[in-house]
Design a protein around this motif. Sequence first.
Motif, short mmCIF file in Angstrom:
data_model
loop_
_atom_site.label_atom_id
_atom_site.label_comp_id
_atom_site.label_asym_id
_atom_site.label_seq_id
_atom_site.Cartn_x
_atom_site.Cartn_y
_atom_site.Cartn_z
N GLY A 1 -16.69 0.23 1.02
CA GLY A 1 -17.63 1.36 1.07
C GLY A 1 -16.93 2.69 1.29
N PRO A 2 -17.44 3.51 2.24
CA PRO A 2 -16.87 4.85 2.45
C PRO A 2 -15.37 4.81 2.79
CG PRO A 2 -18.93 4.60 3.65
CD PRO A 2 -18.61 3.26 3.09
N LEU B 1 -12.13 6.95 1.23
CA LEU B 1 -11.03 7.59 1.94
C LEU B 1 -9.68 7.12 1.40
CD1 LEU B 1 -10.42 9.44 4.42
CD2 LEU B 1 -10.19 7.34 5.75
N ILE B 2 -9.56 5.79 1.22
CA ILE B 2 -8.28 5.24 0.73
C ILE B 2 -7.94 5.82 -0.64
CG2 ILE B 2 -7.08 3.15 -0.02
CD1 ILE B 2 -8.87 1.57 1.88
N THR B 3 -8.91 5.81 -1.53
CA THR B 3 -8.61 6.26 -2.90
C THR B 3 -8.28 7.75 -2.94
OG1 THR B 3 -11.00 6.44 -3.23
CG2 THR B 3 -9.93 4.48 -4.12
N LEU B 4 -9.00 8.53 -2.11
CA LEU B 4 -8.71 9.97 -2.07
C LEU B 4 -7.29 10.21 -1.53
CD1 LEU B 4 -9.58 12.94 -2.29
CD2 LEU B 4 -10.47 12.77 0.04
N VAL B 5 -6.99 9.53 -0.41
CA VAL B 5 -5.68 9.73 0.21
C VAL B 5 -4.57 9.23 -0.73
CG1 VAL B 5 -4.25 9.15 2.20
CG2 VAL B 5 -6.64 9.69 2.53
N LYS C 1 -18.71 3.53 -7.51
CA LYS C 1 -19.56 4.22 -6.54
C LYS C 1 -18.78 4.91 -5.41
CE LYS C 1 -23.45 3.41 -3.46
NZ LYS C 1 -24.07 2.36 -2.67
N PHE C 2 -17.80 4.19 -4.84
CA PHE C 2 -17.10 4.76 -3.69
C PHE C 2 -15.70 5.31 -4.02
CE2 PHE C 2 -20.14 1.90 -1.60
CZ PHE C 2 -20.74 2.81 -0.74
#
Length: 667
Positions: A101-102, A106-110, A178-179
């Motif tokens: 989920g959220p 965070l992981i993908t953005l970082v 989605k996330f």
Amino acid sequence: MGTKNIVFIVVFIAAFGFLFYNFKRIISYLKVGEQENRFDHPGVRLKNVLKIALGQSKILRDPVAGSVHVMIFWGFLIFLFAVVEALIQGFYTPFTFEFLGPFYSLITLVQDIFSVLVILAVLYALFRRYIQHVPRLEHGKESRLDATIVLLLILCVVIAMLGENTAQIANNNFNLSKFEVRPLSAFLSHLFYNGPSAGAEFAFEFFWWMHILVVLSFMNFLPYSKHFHVFTSIPNVYFHKIGKNKFALKPLDLEDENAEQFGVADINDLTWKQILDGYTCTECGRCFDACPAAATGKDLSPREIIINIRKRTKEKAPLLAAGVEENEVYEKTLIHNYVKDNELWACTTCGACMQECPVTIEHVDAIVDMRRDLVLMESEFPNELNSVFKNLETNFTPWAFNSQDRANWAEGLNIKTMAEDSNGEYLFWVGCAGSFDARYQKVSKAFATLMQNAGVDFRILGTEEKCNGDTARRLGNEYLAQMMMQENIETLNNYGVKKIVTSCPHCFNSLQHEYPQFGGNFEVIHHSQLLNKLVDEGKIKLKDENLKSKVTYHDSCYLGRYNDIYNEPRAPIKKIKGIELVEMDRNKDKGFCCGAGGGRMFLEETEGTRINENRTKEALATNADIIASACPFCMTMLNDGVKSFDKSEEVEVKDIAEIILENSLIN
Ligand code: SF4
Ligand code: SF4
């Protein structure tokens, strides 16, 4: 299960099988070493891992190179999610961590952000090696090639990960799940693709395999590389010496009748942790950069000592682990053939190498362990030490003074000895220099006067005091050291001593951290701590004159680096009106040794330039008219330094007790 999965599983088993084989092999080498319990206090050890390994606290002592490493290190950890995701996809193709989920957002953005940072960090690291030629990184072609391969592999991992994500986004018609939050990958996807296509499909497969193969090759390259620290640094930090006595030397069991070896001659005399140190060295050169012996041209490099432990382990441990009894490799030893005697004797045990090492390698212990072999097993030591050891044995001091004269400095000062009355609050441990050295006797007198006037109830041992044992111990003569420590402990315990104050950081360190190993448990403070307290409490009143004097304070390694006492010697000086305390460039925990520790006080300095002159030059550059110290050895070395620059008329070297006394109302 498709062909892709089957091929992947074969590759996966081969790669992890080979890695397992290498781990098993290296663990068998560690077992060649001596046992040592480093499994206590798991909470403290975990805290160290969080701070030093994950928080990269030591790495960041060098802010520029440290920041680059932090980016690569954290990028690495964050990319692990992508690696694990790709590996699981090898077994089950549709797998993603989307279910987090959220947190997945965070992981993908970082991951996206760090891919840019890691690329920049890798390019900068290559720049430092190939263009800037940072001296501490210049350590031979092999080391540079090793670093280059690892940096390029890291670059390939990032490129593969970005390529994989970019192609995947195109294949999904530019829709993220989605996330998923991947702004950079989405941007690149639009740049390189027009939408789902055979090309994008192929690119995804290509980068996926590239990702997998680079990661698996990388992890199997590490056991053959100096970058094996990727695996060993966290355990090495976990198992490093903990607590306040991290610089205390371990005692040898001299009573062991079955012992055939005292000290370290070869790798099988090292502990498993010391062998692990060898496997953890990244060859970063931070220890070399900080080493006063190396900086002044001595034939000592703490880095080389650790690398040689690794080299010798690789040569001898496989034979020992396999039970081979005869081989020409056994004709050599770590000592003499890999680590030269003069390297070992050049060390001042200042601890700067240990302070700077980002993976908490324990150089000083290894060096002293090897000195122990030289002294106790081979009787191989510099000539000057013959008289030092002899004096310690007969006069209980390294110098040729009569032990019966030990308390002469106190004549006429109305100081009671323990034999006269043992009821004082403190025992003033005077130390050999404070008792016999004409210059430092003045410091003993100044400190005693300050204590008397401040109402401190203290005694001395007088002729019953013996050298604390530090010099003999650091010089490898554990036998002599233990003898003196045990005799002193017996005297102190007989008098029921509870509190000790001393003006010598070497006595202080030894009494506080090493005497408990032999049953001597006392509350020990350094005179700087007591003086600071007395000034704070108003028991020593400072004059209200405006002196206009400039003072620079030199940190003793055994007080500062060993015991974190940086502020107490400075604080009372700062309180003296008119005194401006100026710092040298290398100060506090970055301080530079005076050159006298580890028994070097009693050895000739014939190689390179003089350490004390290097330090004195820095002190003189502050334009101070007083160089303050809080250690008898530092005082001698700095005094000699000032003389060598012909500055004795303009600059004085004084102990903090003398400065305080001169500027107190007692004077
Ligand atoms: S203890 Fe000091 S002198 Fe000895 S190797 Fe380390 S940095 Fe060099
Ligand atoms: S011993 Fe530590 S500081 Fe020295 S080169 Fe190795 S990792 Fe770097």
